[in-house]
Scaffold this active site. Structure first.
Site, PDB file in Angstrom:
ATOM      1  NE  ARG A  75      -1.161  -6.213  11.084  1.00  0.00           N
ATOM      2  CZ  ARG A  75      -1.172  -5.543   9.949  1.00  0.00           C
ATOM      3  NH1 ARG A  75      -0.243  -4.673   9.695  1.00  0.00           N
ATOM      4  NH2 ARG A  75      -2.111  -5.744   9.052  1.00  0.00           N
ATOM      5  CG  ASP A 134      -2.223   6.139   4.139  1.00  0.00           C
ATOM      6  OD1 ASP A 134      -2.685   5.072   3.674  1.00  0.00           O
ATOM      7  OD2 ASP A 134      -1.236   6.178   4.896  1.00  0.00           O
ATOM      8  CD  GLU A 135      -4.128   3.266   7.340  1.00  0.00           C
ATOM      9  OE1 GLU A 135      -5.077   2.487   7.073  1.00  0.00           O
ATOM     10  OE2 GLU A 135      -3.065   2.905   7.861  1.00  0.00           O
ATOM     11  CE  LYS A 148      -1.254   1.856   3.666  1.00  0.00           C
ATOM     12  NZ  LYS A 148      -1.807   2.282   4.967  1.00  0.00           N
ATOM     13  CB  THR A 149       3.561   2.381   2.249  1.00  0.00           C
ATOM     14  OG1 THR A 149       2.779   1.941   3.367  1.00  0.00           O
ATOM     15  CG2 THR A 149       4.174   3.715   2.579  1.00  0.00           C
ATOM     16  CD  GLN A 182      -5.286  -3.841   7.404  1.00  0.00           C
ATOM     17  OE1 GLN A 182      -4.505  -3.513   8.281  1.00  0.00           O
ATOM     18  NE2 GLN A 182      -4.913  -3.989   6.143  1.00  0.00           N
TER      19      GLN A 182
END
Length: 749
Positions: free
Chosen positions: A614, A220-221, A33-34, A254
């Site tokens: 994670r 973002d997010e 994503k980043t 998420q």
DNA sequence: GTCGTTGCGTTTTTT
DNA sequence: ACGCAACGAC
């Protein structure tokens, strides 16, 4: 020039190169994503479609902004200036300072922190003669914040919504609170968003200005946005002439922050909000093994209302171990098991910093901390200690360090000109030069400069005072150590030494003179810090503790086991992840279930999904049959999430697993008592007591019950899980059955 | 102002 | 059971 595009997979590349029109990038955990976000940013600039000032890039945390800035600079090969890149609040503050007059503020308005907000609200409530016992200020503060999250000013609150706080006067108090903020030329965090949305709505000229300015918007997010943030984005992105080049990146699976106003609906609704939107799904996961991905996918598939996306292994070698699910007797055994496993992995050469224990709630870390200390395993607790990140606290600690350790140049540099002593760049450079040339600490260099008379006037005088204060403190500390005769005099001596130092150096005075509204709060923090000193015998001991607790300094790289909440772990990854406490009531949390119903359950499940994803290589999930909650031991049932994991990717272990095995072969009276059906196919533990689910059915009309807050009462009616209770002291209330305990009638007297 | 007692709450956290 | 916050007493 475009080699940065070659390192992307086809879906990532589509996300970067789809530049025209609205775009939603659904980015699963570990799918890059980043990389997509930063590459897209760089691509917009490098392709010449926009200059840095024409891109608006929004994140939620300062950390995320910093990272994005750094990574864009890496791709571009140089730092970029003039970016509109920051958190929602930072960007809104920047905009608001330009147009503050439209909402009755000046451009130099102050931003209040939480303490200040509460103090102010309390004052307003007292003016309204509200009994703050009956209507606690934090409750109303929360309500006001939620209203602001939804983009509602005092005028937007309907009478119907104004019933739960301050006896129906909430709306009026909210209005007065806003008025007081205006008088103080201050804004709280919510105002930053609310005010600017107001301005963009009411001033078409201002809005048009930003429409002309921003050609591209990156978010973002996106799943974490609240309503007012969504409104802000929509105002900026939706324009009449051209399609909005807004790109939102996020993952509906998420979304774990609804309790602070986030609306998953925003991301689910994206294609409706922005007609003609392109949807790109990133599903190729480069983080975890196939079993971990399969387990996470199977778990999250139990949620409804998803955009739908399945992680597939993207690593060349995604084979890996099954997830371990351990049943243990109690929380002690759980901590022991996790500790043993960490030790074993460590022996096999795995680094501790690649291991993380992720818990549902903060209090759970304690058992593991104790275990780590016993085993001598270094650990760090992440989150919860933001106190030490405040500027005044860091300054004060720098003063202590500089006093305690004269060679601590970093600390000395931080404080040498705080408060301002006239030490500018020139003086500092001179100090550096001497220190380097003579191989002496900065403090020594200062003494040297004072002796030689190079420094003159006010600077000389001020630095002399600082050095004297530090010297006296050092001396007093040395005396405290020697004076071993009087315990009481020695104990707490360092406390007074620090107090004196902060006074004599003029540091406290600096904040006393500061007229900004947050200065009193900072003085309180300083007092708090000095109070914390009392927990340690020596200043050195305290500083040692602080350095362990403070993040992002020299200690960040040390090899330590990571301990944090599941919320705190979002966005991080580790080779080995431990997920303890998967028990009904704890995870999913009973409170979330009571308050949020099925939506709450789904958010808890997303939290479980975040936890599992994670892990790069190994995950251990555990549940204890008995757990101590507050005073007494309670038996507990494994979390329903355990049952939702695919059996073929899970290996059972632990004492309870063995007991279960035995039961399967030799059924006992227990098997009749607990139906082994439908959604709970696994055998229950032999020692399991009929816990929460069974208890609710035992409370019938006429039963005598006890409630933590309301005391004793008698059930007069029941509706599903809601009970009508006539309490002896508190009168009639409707309560959730999970909040009351049945009482035997003879125990009444 | 500072100390001691009482009483209440006790998931998650950023700005 | 425990800790912290708020209140009352000195």
């Amino acid at each position: 020039m475009t080699d940065y595009l070659d390192r992307l997979n086809p879906e990532q590349r589509a996300a970067v190169e789809t530049l025209d029109g609205p775009l939603l990038v659904l980015a699963g955990a570990g799918t890059g994503k980043t990389r997509v976000l930063t590459t897209r940013f760089a691509h917009i600039l490098l392709s010449g479609r926009a200059s840095p000032g024409q891109v608006l890039a929004v994140t939620f945390t300062n950390k995320a902004s910093r990272e994005m800035r750094e990574r864009v600079a890496v791709i571009l090969g140089r730092p970029v200036e003039g970016l509109w890149l920051g958190t929602f609040h930072a960007l809104c503050a920047r905009m608001l300072r330009r147009h503050a007059e439209y909402v009755g503020l000046t451009s130099s308005f102050t931003i209040l922190d939480t303490d200040d907000q509460l103090r102010l609200l309390k004052q307003v409530m007292e003016l309204h003669r509200i009994d703050t016992k009956r209507w606690p200020a934090p409750g109303l503060m929360g309500a006001i914040q939620r209203w602001k999250d939804r983009g509602l000013g005092p005028g937007g609150i309907t009478a119907a919504e104004d019933t739960d706080y301050a006896g129906g006067k909430a709306r009026q108090i909210y209005a007065d609170y806003q008025e007081r903020l205006r008088q103080l030329n201050a804004a709280d965090f919510g105002d930053l968003m609310l005010h600017i949305v107001d301005i963009l709505r009411s001033r078409p000229d201002v809005l048009a200005q930003y429409h002309r300015m921003f050609r591209y918007i990156l978010v973002d997010e996106y799943q974490d946005t609240n309503t007012v943030q969504y409104l802000w984005l929509r105002l900026l992105a939706q324009r009449e002439a051209t399609a909005a080049n807004i790109c939102c990146v996020g993952d509906d699976d998420q979304s774990i922050y609804s309790w602070r106003g986030a609306e998953v609906e925003n991301i689910l609704r994206f294609e409706k909000d922005f007609p003609g939107a392109t949807l790109v799904k990133l599903e190729s996961n480069y983080r975890s093994t196939a079993p971990i991905l399969a387990a996470a996918s199977a778990l999250i598939a139990h949620n409804e209302g998803r955009l739908g996306k399945t992680l597939r292994p993207g690593l060349a070698d995604a084979a890996g171990e099954k997830l371990l699910v351990a049943s243990v007797w109690d929380s002690d055994e759980e901590a022991r098991l996790v500790g043993e496993r960490i030790e074993a992995l460590h022996r096999d050469g795995h680094t501790l910093s690649e291991m993380a224990i992720l818990v549902r709630a903060g209090f759970q870390t304690r058992a593991f901390e104790e275990r780590m200390i016993t085993l001598g395993l270094p650990y760090r607790v992440i989150g919860g200690m933001r106190f030490y990140e405040r500027a005044e606290i860091r300054d004060a600690i720098a003063y202590m360090r500089a006093m305690n350790q004269p060679s601590d140049d970093l600390a000395f540099e931080r404080i040498v000109n705080v408060p301002r002593r006239g030490v500018g760049d020139v003086a500092l450079q001179a100090l550096h030069q001497i220190a380097r040339a003579e191989r002496i600490p900065m403090t020594q260099a200062v003494l040297r400069l004072l002796e030689t008379g190079t420094l003159k006037g006010r600077v000389r005088e001020q630095l002399g005072l600082l050095m004297a204060a530090l010297g006296r403190g050092r001396e007093a500390l040395a005396h405290g150590r020697q004076g071993d005769g009087d315990e009481r005099l020695a104990g707490g001596a360092h406390l007074r030494v620090v107090e004196t130092l902060l006074e004599e150096s003029g540091y406290v005075e600096m904040w006393r003179r500061d007229k900004s509204p947050d200065a009193p709060g900072r003085l309180d923090n300083l007092k708090e810090l000095v109070r914390a000193l009392a927990d340690f015998d020596t200043l050195g001991g305290f500083l040692e503790h602080v350095s362990l607790v403070m993040e992002n300094d020299e200690n960040a790289g040390a090899d330590r086991v990571n301990l944090m909440t599941l919320h705190g772990a979002k966005g991080l990854e580790f080779d080995n992840v431990f997920l303890p406490g998967w028990e009904e009531g704890l995870f999913p949390s009973q409170r979330t279930l009571d308050e949020g119903g099925n939506k709450g359950l789904e958010e808890e499940r997303r939290l479980a999904y975040v936890g599992i994803t994670r892990a790069r290589k190994r995950a251990l999930i555990s549940h204890a049959a008995n757990r101590r909650i507050y005073a007494n031991w309670q038996s507990s049932v494994p979390s329903r999430f355990v049952d939702e994991l695919p059996a073929e990717h899970v290996e059972q272990m632990g004492s309870a697993a063995m007991a279960r095995e035995q039961m399967r072969h030799a059924p006992t009276v227990f098997s009749g008592q607990f139906p082994l059906v439908a959604h709970r196919p696994r055998v229950v533990e032999a020692w399991e007591q009929p816990a929460r689910p069974a208890r609710s059915s035992t409370i019938a009309v006429g039963a005598r019950v006890f409630h933590q807050k309301f005391g004793y009462g008698v059930v007069t009616g029941a509706d599903d899980n809601r009970l009508d209770v006539e309490f002896e002291k508190a009168g009639f209330k409707r309560v959730l059955d999970s909040y009351v305990d049945p009482v035997a009638s003879e125990a009444a007297s």
